[in-house]
Enzyme design. Structure first.
Site, mmCIF file in Angstrom:
data_model
loop_
_atom_site.group_PDB
_atom_site.id
_atom_site.type_symbol
_atom_site.label_atom_id
_atom_site.label_comp_id
_atom_site.label_asym_id
_atom_site.label_seq_id
_atom_site.Cartn_x
_atom_site.Cartn_y
_atom_site.Cartn_z
ATOM 1 N N ASN A 87 -44.196 31.212 14.428
ATOM 2 C CA ASN A 87 -43.479 32.458 14.655
ATOM 3 C C ASN A 87 -42.302 32.103 15.562
ATOM 4 O O ASN A 87 -42.463 31.942 16.772
ATOM 5 C CB ASN A 87 -44.423 33.462 15.324
ATOM 6 C CG ASN A 87 -43.751 34.778 15.629
ATOM 7 O OD1 ASN A 87 -42.547 34.939 15.442
ATOM 8 N ND2 ASN A 87 -44.533 35.722 16.118
ATOM 9 N N HIS B 282 -43.798 45.417 11.781
ATOM 10 C CA HIS B 282 -45.240 45.283 12.084
ATOM 11 C C HIS B 282 -46.068 45.297 10.798
ATOM 12 O O HIS B 282 -47.272 45.579 10.831
ATOM 13 C CB HIS B 282 -45.737 46.446 12.986
ATOM 14 C CG HIS B 282 -45.327 46.308 14.429
ATOM 15 N ND1 HIS B 282 -45.042 47.398 15.210
ATOM 16 C CD2 HIS B 282 -45.182 45.229 15.224
ATOM 17 C CE1 HIS B 282 -44.720 47.002 16.436
ATOM 18 N NE2 HIS B 282 -44.797 45.676 16.461
ATOM 19 N N ARG C 81 -43.838 33.454 10.069
ATOM 20 C CA ARG C 81 -43.531 34.876 10.198
ATOM 21 C C ARG C 81 -42.020 35.024 10.047
ATOM 22 O O ARG C 81 -41.249 34.375 10.760
ATOM 23 C CB ARG C 81 -43.952 35.372 11.579
ATOM 24 C CG ARG C 81 -43.538 36.800 11.789
ATOM 25 C CD ARG C 81 -43.810 37.246 13.196
ATOM 26 N NE ARG C 81 -43.413 38.632 13.326
ATOM 27 C CZ ARG C 81 -42.823 39.125 14.402
ATOM 28 N NH1 ARG C 81 -42.563 38.367 15.442
ATOM 29 N NH2 ARG C 81 -42.503 40.394 14.449
ATOM 30 N N GLU D 119 -52.205 39.018 13.410
ATOM 31 C CA GLU D 119 -51.135 38.693 12.456
ATOM 32 C C GLU D 119 -51.209 37.232 12.026
ATOM 33 O O GLU D 119 -50.931 36.903 10.874
ATOM 34 C CB GLU D 119 -49.771 39.021 13.085
ATOM 35 C CG GLU D 119 -49.550 40.524 13.176
ATOM 36 C CD GLU D 119 -48.535 40.939 14.226
ATOM 37 O OE1 GLU D 119 -48.872 40.823 15.429
ATOM 38 O OE2 GLU D 119 -47.436 41.379 13.872
ATOM 39 N N ARG E 157 -37.390 49.246 24.597
ATOM 40 C CA ARG E 157 -36.539 49.897 23.581
ATOM 41 C C ARG E 157 -36.672 51.408 23.679
ATOM 42 O O ARG E 157 -37.773 51.923 23.903
ATOM 43 C CB ARG E 157 -36.949 49.450 22.175
ATOM 44 C CG ARG E 157 -36.823 47.965 21.962
ATOM 45 C CD ARG E 157 -37.374 47.572 20.592
ATOM 46 N NE ARG E 157 -37.583 46.141 20.511
ATOM 47 C CZ ARG E 157 -38.498 45.559 19.734
ATOM 48 N NH1 ARG E 157 -39.272 46.291 18.961
ATOM 49 N NH2 ARG E 157 -38.629 44.250 19.716
#
Ligand code: ADP
Length: 391
Positions: free
Chosen positions: A8, A174, A85, A378, A234
């Site tokens: 990733n 996601h 990823r 994940e 965010r």
């Protein structure tokens, strides 16, 4: 013994894990961070022990050489494939796929939609191709799971040409986590996936997904992961006119204000202290008004989104909480469930408090709709896709 290497790659980091292809356990995992700087370092965790190695000024390619050395020296497993990823697959990728020159060009073509992430993912793929030239590589996209969104969910009410000419639409993120959860739910429900499920993935990045018969039909992140919920740093949804308003009144550029929406807003912006939900909760418990306010806004927005998705689905059969906050914060879960009692949800306080730190299960009070806490994985999903595509 065979294994898959999961990578990733961020702009200055590589998260990696070696997953046994037989029993699917994580054999080794680690993180190379602060790449392209004097402080670059790679940390590896194996058999419960941590080891760090300074790799000053290493780029992705050099870091990966060190990672390969560490893997070779720490474990006996033969790597048989690499799963990456990839953040943005645009409309082109609706499933994971083997990486060839055409796929790599496709990922590059989506870079304008994720200018910080896709180039880093590509750097990781190219570096892995150099480190393991004969091994098959697979791309697993964060956006792919949401390619089932109907037009009503993915189109913004903007001039249609912006969608046609620039691909401006909701993509959602996601997705690998939501797919993992969707596959895991039957394990908690006598083998059955309910028709209408709402999943809240609450980490530093946070989003919600409405799932109908296992397919994503609405999600709160949009063209970028900035959209939707209040997140660690965010802003989530804001009135889009605020950007020009602030540019006019502060003299800051649009780019600087947008940067603040990504990095200085959310829990950090409101609390003025931290983006870390645990610290915010501690502050709130100690009566710190800024923390109480940040947590209340986070929860309120989450309730709004979940409630609106019950409308999207015309009902809801079950809720799932996942991600660092969803898996651990009984406070957030408890408050949100209180607000959603009209939909048939209620927490069992004991179960809610006991289900954290990797514990999974139904935290609902008796005679109420199920609320599962399911730790996401994940990496496991990326490893599974990689194995399926290379075998
Ligand atoms: P990322 O999006 O970076 O993968 P994670 O899923 O690891 O993020 O979630 C990180 C968030 O989870 C942080 O805000 C952290 O404070 C929060 N978190 C972890 N443990 C707890 C806890 N016990 N209570 C509340 N929040 C927690």
């Amino acid at each position: 013994m065979q294994a898959v290497l999961v990578l990733n790659c961020g702009s200055s980091s590589i998260k990696f894990a070696v997953i046994d292809s037989g029993d699917k356990t994580t054999v080794l995992e680690g993180l190379a961070e602060r790449l392209n700087s004097a402080g670059a370092v790679v940390t590896v965790k194996h058999n419960g022990e941590k080891q760090s190695l300074a790799i000053a000024d290493a780029n992705h390619e050099q870091a990966l050489v060190n990672i390969v050395d560490l893997i070779t020296s720490h474990c006996q497993h033969k790597i048989i494939g690499i799963g990456h990823r990839v953040v943005h697959g645009g409309e082109r990728f609706s499933a994971s796929c083997r990486i060839d020159a055409e796929v790599l060009a496709g990922i590059e073509a989506c870079s304008h939609l994720a200018p910080l992430h896709n180039p880093a993912n590509i750097a990781g793929i190219v570096a892995a191709q150099k480190a393991y030239p004969t091994l098959p590589q697979v791309a697993v996209f964060d956006t792919a799971f949401h390619q089932t969104l109907p037009e009503t969910a993915y189109l913004y009410a903007l001039p249609y040409a912006y969608y046609q000419d620039y691909g401006v639409r909701r993509y959602g993120f996601h997705g690998t986590s939501y797919r993992y959860i969707a596959q895991a739910i039957p394990d908690y429900n006598a083998g059955v996936l309910p028709e209408k499920v709402i999943i809240a993935h609450l980490g530093n990045g946070a989003s919600v997904c409405a799932l109908k018969n296992g397919q994503s039909v609405q999600t709160s992140m949009g063209m970028t992961p900035l959209d939707g919920l209040v997140q660690g740093t965010r802003s989530g949804d804001i009135d889009p006119a605020i950007v020009s308003f602030l540019a006019d009144h502060t003299g800051k550029s649009h780019a600087d204000i947008t940067d603040e929406l990504w990095k200085q807003s959310g829990l950090l912006g409101v609390s003025q202290l931290t983006n870390d939900c645990r610290e915010i909760e501690t502050g709130a418990e100690q009566g710190e008004p800024a923390c109480t306010r940040a947590l209340a806004i986070f929860n309120a927005r989450l309730v709004e989104v979940i409630a609106s998705y019950a409308g999207v689905l015309n009902g809801v059969d079950a809720l799932v909480f996942t991600g660092g906050i969803g898996e651990n914060s009984s406070t957030v879960r408890g408050k949100v469930l209180q607000q959603l009692s009209y939909l048939g949800f209620a927490a069992d306080d004991d179960k809610n408090h006991a289900t954290c730190r990797g514990q999974a299960g139904n935290i609902a009070a008796a005679n109420h709709k199920p609320v599962w806490v399911i730790p996401t994985d994940e990496e496991a999903m990326i490893a599974a896709d990689t194995l399926a595509l290379i075998q």
